[in-house]
Design a protein around this motif. Structure first.
Motif, PDB file in Angstrom:
ATOM      1  N   ASP A  48       0.832  -1.201   0.000  1.00 47.67           N
ATOM      2  CA  ASP A  48       0.000   0.000   0.000  1.00 47.67           C
ATOM      3  C   ASP A  48       0.870   1.255   0.000  1.00 47.67           C
ATOM      4  OD1 ASP A  48      -2.626  -1.253   0.141  1.00 47.67           O
ATOM      5  OD2 ASP A  48      -2.024  -1.888   2.148  1.00 47.67           O
ATOM      6  N   GLN A  49       2.000   1.182   0.682  1.00 46.93           N
ATOM      7  CA  GLN A  49       2.983   2.266   0.696  1.00 46.93           C
ATOM      8  C   GLN A  49       4.365   1.642   0.692  1.00 46.93           C
ATOM      9  OE1 GLN A  49       1.187   4.350   4.292  1.00 46.93           O
ATOM     10  NE2 GLN A  49       1.932   6.100   3.095  1.00 46.93           N
ATOM     11  N   ALA A  50       5.356   2.400   0.230  1.00 40.65           N
ATOM     12  CA  ALA A  50       6.734   1.902   0.213  1.00 40.65           C
ATOM     13  C   ALA A  50       7.684   3.045   0.555  1.00 40.65           C
ATOM     14  CB  ALA A  50       7.067   1.320  -1.153  1.00 40.65           C
ATOM     15  N   VAL A  51       8.735   2.696   1.300  1.00 38.96           N
ATOM     16  CA  VAL A  51       9.705   3.690   1.750  1.00 38.96           C
ATOM     17  C   VAL A  51      11.109   3.181   1.486  1.00 38.96           C
ATOM     18  CG1 VAL A  51      10.574   4.986   3.742  1.00 38.96           C
ATOM     19  CG2 VAL A  51       8.130   4.463   3.565  1.00 38.96           C
ATOM     20  N   CYS A  52      11.943   4.017   0.857  1.00 41.70           N
ATOM     21  CA  CYS A  52      13.341   3.673   0.618  1.00 41.70           C
ATOM     22  C   CYS A  52      14.110   3.796   1.934  1.00 41.70           C
ATOM     23  CB  CYS A  52      13.950   4.598  -0.433  1.00 41.70           C
ATOM     24  SG  CYS A  52      15.663   4.156  -0.856  1.00 41.70           S
ATOM     25  N   ILE A  53      14.921   2.773   2.232  1.00 42.53           N
ATOM     26  CA  ILE A  53      15.654   2.753   3.499  1.00 42.53           C
ATOM     27  C   ILE A  53      17.166   2.796   3.327  1.00 42.53           C
ATOM     28  CG2 ILE A  53      13.863   1.686   4.898  1.00 42.53           C
ATOM     29  CD1 ILE A  53      15.260  -1.024   4.344  1.00 42.53           C
ATOM     30  N   GLY A  54      17.648   3.012   2.102  1.00 42.05           N
ATOM     31  CA  GLY A  54      19.096   3.146   1.949  1.00 42.05           C
ATOM     32  C   GLY A  54      19.633   2.555   0.674  1.00 42.05           C
ATOM     33  N   ALA A  55      20.956   2.520   0.611  1.00 36.96           N
ATOM     34  CA  ALA A  55      21.672   2.022  -0.564  1.00 36.96           C
ATOM     35  C   ALA A  55      21.467   0.517  -0.740  1.00 36.96           C
ATOM     36  CB  ALA A  55      23.153   2.346  -0.432  1.00 36.96           C
ATOM     37  N   GLY A  56      21.962   0.004  -1.870  1.00 41.40           N
ATOM     38  CA  GLY A  56      21.752  -1.392  -2.239  1.00 41.40           C
ATOM     39  C   GLY A  56      22.263  -2.448  -1.282  1.00 41.40           C
ATOM     40  N   PRO A  57      23.467  -2.336  -0.738  1.00 38.10           N
ATOM     41  CA  PRO A  57      23.939  -3.410   0.145  1.00 38.10           C
ATOM     42  C   PRO A  57      23.018  -3.573   1.357  1.00 38.10           C
ATOM     43  CG  PRO A  57      25.747  -1.949  -0.463  1.00 38.10           C
ATOM     44  CD  PRO A  57      24.483  -1.302  -0.949  1.00 38.10           C
ATOM     45  N   VAL A  58      22.751  -4.828   1.760  1.00 39.04           N
ATOM     46  CA  VAL A  58      21.820  -5.073   2.857  1.00 39.04           C
ATOM     47  C   VAL A  58      22.284  -4.439   4.161  1.00 39.04           C
ATOM     48  CG1 VAL A  58      20.803  -7.133   1.838  1.00 39.04           C
ATOM     49  CG2 VAL A  58      22.761  -7.366   3.376  1.00 39.04           C
ATOM     50  N   GLY A  59      23.593  -4.315   4.346  1.00 40.49           N
ATOM     51  CA  GLY A  59      24.106  -3.673   5.547  1.00 40.49           C
ATOM     52  C   GLY A  59      23.781  -2.189   5.608  1.00 40.49           C
ATOM     53  N   SER A  60      23.449  -1.610   4.471  1.00 43.35           N
ATOM     54  CA  SER A  60      23.086  -0.195   4.405  1.00 43.35           C
ATOM     55  C   SER A  60      21.579   0.014   4.302  1.00 43.35           C
ATOM     56  CB  SER A  60      23.746   0.454   3.182  1.00 43.35           C
ATOM     57  OG  SER A  60      25.139   0.347   3.259  1.00 43.35           O
ATOM     58  N   SER A  61      20.819  -1.079   4.337  1.00 41.86           N
ATOM     59  CA  SER A  61      19.369  -0.962   4.163  1.00 41.86           C
ATOM     60  C   SER A  61      18.619  -1.975   5.028  1.00 41.86           C
ATOM     61  CB  SER A  61      19.005  -1.112   2.678  1.00 41.86           C
ATOM     62  OG  SER A  61      19.514  -2.339   2.162  1.00 41.86           O
ATOM     63  N   TYR A  62      18.432  -3.181   4.542  1.00 44.33           N
ATOM     64  CA  TYR A  62      17.577  -4.163   5.202  1.00 44.33           C
ATOM     65  C   TYR A  62      18.068  -4.611   6.582  1.00 44.33           C
ATOM     66  CZ  TYR A  62      15.391  -4.408   0.645  1.00 44.33           C
ATOM     67  OH  TYR A  62      14.748  -4.081  -0.525  1.00 44.33           O
ATOM     68  N   LEU A  63      19.327  -4.409   6.883  1.00 43.51           N
ATOM     69  CA  LEU A  63      19.847  -4.772   8.199  1.00 43.51           C
ATOM     70  C   LEU A  63      19.946  -3.574   9.136  1.00 43.51           C
ATOM     71  CD1 LEU A  63      22.599  -7.352   7.210  1.00 43.51           C
ATOM     72  CD2 LEU A  63      20.367  -7.803   8.223  1.00 43.51           C
ATOM     73  N   ARG A  64      19.465  -2.426   8.706  1.00 40.21           N
ATOM     74  CA  ARG A  64      19.496  -1.210   9.535  1.00 40.21           C
ATOM     75  C   ARG A  64      18.238  -1.154  10.400  1.00 40.21           C
ATOM     76  NH1 ARG A  64      22.323   3.372   8.289  1.00 40.21           N
ATOM     77  NH2 ARG A  64      21.539   3.922  10.362  1.00 40.21           N
ATOM     78  N   ALA A  65      18.292  -1.826  11.527  1.00 37.54           N
ATOM     79  CA  ALA A  65      17.150  -1.889  12.441  1.00 37.54           C
ATOM     80  C   ALA A  65      16.687  -0.503  12.860  1.00 37.54           C
ATOM     81  CB  ALA A  65      17.506  -2.728  13.666  1.00 37.54           C
ATOM     82  N   ASP A  66      17.629   0.398  13.109  1.00 39.69           N
ATOM     83  CA  ASP A  66      17.268   1.743  13.547  1.00 39.69           C
ATOM     84  C   ASP A  66      16.466   2.484  12.488  1.00 39.69           C
ATOM     85  OD1 ASP A  66      19.615   1.755  11.930  1.00 39.69           O
ATOM     86  OD2 ASP A  66      20.295   3.659  12.792  1.00 39.69           O
TER      87      ASP A  66
END
Length: 196
Positions: A48-66
């Motif tokens: 329904d909505q989407a938000v960009c959380i960072g650069a391509g590497p997972v350590g810069s995006s999907y693993l950024r819990a904060d």
């Protein structure tokens, strides 16, 4: 139990799409997160909505819990589903969700803490009398000790980083001459993907 209205899915790909489908069937609004590399991915379009959380590497995006927790708060999510891999095995993330008043859709923090570390999980299962595949999960993680343990177990062996998830840091080894390289590769991949 409080009825959920908005679910942030802290993952990507098919798992995110499956979670979204179920949430939609339950009348729950979904929020996708995505890295810059995944801006055109199917899970982004399915939410329904989407938000960009960072650069391509997972350590810069999907693993950024904060970052993910900040997005959940800003977007009004009352729950976070971690999917599998990534933050699903991060007890600190589950605890941070609870402290923020956001439901973590997954096992209790204590279970994640025990099961998130593969060696600790296996020790717990052995202690409970659960039959397990032979392996080595002791504290001495030197290359020499790991090679020796693999020889004792017998080839082929699976070299698996204790803190890895989603298949990261895992290598199947058929020949003794490949053991050291597989260990170093698994360690490197786990360090790069999970910081451990």
């Amino acid at each position: 139990m409080k009825r959920l209205s908005t679910l942030l899915i802290a993952n990507r790909g098919e798992i995110a799409i499956r979670v979204m489908k179920t949430a939609r069937e339950m009348g729950i609004r979904t929020i996708a997160v995505y890295s810059e590399a995944d801006a055109q991915a199917a899970h982004v379009r399915a939410a329904d909505q989407a938000v960009c959380i960072g650069a391509g590497p997972v350590g810069s995006s999907y693993l950024r819990a904060d970052v993910i927790l900040d997005v959940a708060k800003r977007m009004g999510a009352d729950a976070v589903h971690p999917g599998y891999g990534f933050l699903s095995e991060n007890a600190g993330f589950a605890k941070a969700c609870a402290e923020a008043g956001i439901v973590f859709v997954g096992p209790p923090t204590l279970a994640i803490d025990v099961m998130g570390d593969k060696a600790r999980a296996k020790r717990a299962m052995l202690k409970a009398g659960v039959p397990c595949v032979p392996g080595y999960q002791d504290d001495d993680q030197s290359t020499e000790r790991l090679v020796s343990a693999a020889k004792d177990i017998g080839l082929p062996v699976m070299v698996k980083a204790a803190a890895g998830g989603g298949g990261r840091g895992m290598r199947l080894v058929h020949q003794e001459c490949d053991l050291e390289n597989a260990i170093h590769m698994a360690q490197s991949e786990a360090q790069n993907a999970f910081g451990s």
